[in-house]
Design a protein around this motif. Structure first.
Motif, short mmCIF file in Angstrom:
data_model
loop_
_atom_site.label_atom_id
_atom_site.label_comp_id
_atom_site.label_asym_id
_atom_site.label_seq_id
_atom_site.Cartn_x
_atom_site.Cartn_y
_atom_site.Cartn_z
N PRO A 24 34.74 50.95 36.84
CA PRO A 24 34.29 52.23 36.32
C PRO A 24 34.71 53.42 37.20
O PRO A 24 34.71 54.56 36.74
N ALA A 25 35.08 53.15 38.44
CA ALA A 25 35.46 54.23 39.36
C ALA A 25 36.93 54.63 39.21
O ALA A 25 37.26 55.81 39.16
N CYS A 26 37.82 53.62 39.15
CA CYS A 26 39.25 53.94 39.15
C CYS A 26 40.02 53.40 37.94
O CYS A 26 41.19 53.69 37.77
N GLY A 27 39.36 52.57 37.10
CA GLY A 27 40.01 52.04 35.91
C GLY A 27 40.89 50.83 36.16
O GLY A 27 41.58 50.37 35.26
N SER A 28 40.87 50.27 37.35
CA SER A 28 41.69 49.11 37.69
C SER A 28 41.18 47.85 36.99
O SER A 28 39.99 47.69 36.76
N LEU A 29 42.10 46.96 36.67
CA LEU A 29 41.74 45.65 36.13
C LEU A 29 41.70 44.59 37.23
O LEU A 29 41.40 43.44 36.94
N ASP A 30 41.99 44.97 38.46
CA ASP A 30 41.97 44.03 39.59
C ASP A 30 40.54 43.94 40.13
O ASP A 30 40.19 44.51 41.15
N ALA B 62 33.36 43.59 41.99
CA ALA B 62 33.92 44.41 43.05
C ALA B 62 35.40 44.68 42.74
O ALA B 62 36.14 43.77 42.39
N CYS B 63 35.78 45.94 42.85
CA CYS B 63 37.17 46.34 42.60
C CYS B 63 37.99 46.09 43.86
O CYS B 63 37.61 46.50 44.95
N ARG B 64 39.11 45.44 43.72
CA ARG B 64 39.98 45.18 44.87
C ARG B 64 40.82 46.40 45.25
O ARG B 64 41.33 46.48 46.35
N ASP B 65 40.94 47.35 44.33
CA ASP B 65 41.74 48.54 44.62
C ASP B 65 40.93 49.62 45.36
O ASP B 65 41.34 50.07 46.43
N CYS B 66 39.77 49.99 44.80
CA CYS B 66 39.01 51.09 45.41
C CYS B 66 37.73 50.62 46.12
O CYS B 66 36.99 51.43 46.67
N LEU B 67 37.45 49.30 46.06
CA LEU B 67 36.30 48.68 46.71
C LEU B 67 34.95 49.06 46.13
O LEU B 67 33.91 48.84 46.75
N ALA B 68 34.91 49.62 44.93
CA ALA B 68 33.64 49.93 44.26
C ALA B 68 32.94 48.62 43.89
O ALA B 68 33.59 47.61 43.62
N VAL B 69 31.60 48.63 43.90
CA VAL B 69 30.81 47.45 43.53
C VAL B 69 29.80 47.88 42.47
O VAL B 69 29.17 48.94 42.58
N TRP B 70 29.63 47.06 41.41
CA TRP B 70 28.68 47.35 40.34
C TRP B 70 28.17 46.07 39.74
O TRP B 70 28.70 45.01 39.95
N ILE B 71 27.09 46.21 38.95
CA ILE B 71 26.49 45.06 38.27
C ILE B 71 26.79 45.17 36.80
O ILE B 71 26.74 46.19 36.20
#
Length: 55
Positions: free
Chosen positions: A11-17, A46-55
């Protein structure tokens, strides 16, 4: 029967990683037995690109 696959998107950067992480805990809810015998997991992502974490 068709199967549907859904990709989680950051949700932060739109990455699929995105990496799923499971956390187990005991929950006391009315429908607990219908969920999973009283124990459910919180699937955290957890996003591997921007390191954001969400549930």
């Amino acid at each position: 029967m068709a199967r549907i696959i859904v990709a989680e998107v950051c949700p932060a950067c739109g990455s699929l990683d995105v990496q799923p992480r499971e956390r187990w805990f005991h929950v006391d809810v009315e429908r607990r037995d219908a969920i999973d015998e009283g124990w459910i997991d919180a699937l955290e992502f957890a996003c591997r690109d921007c390191l954001a974490v969400w549930i």
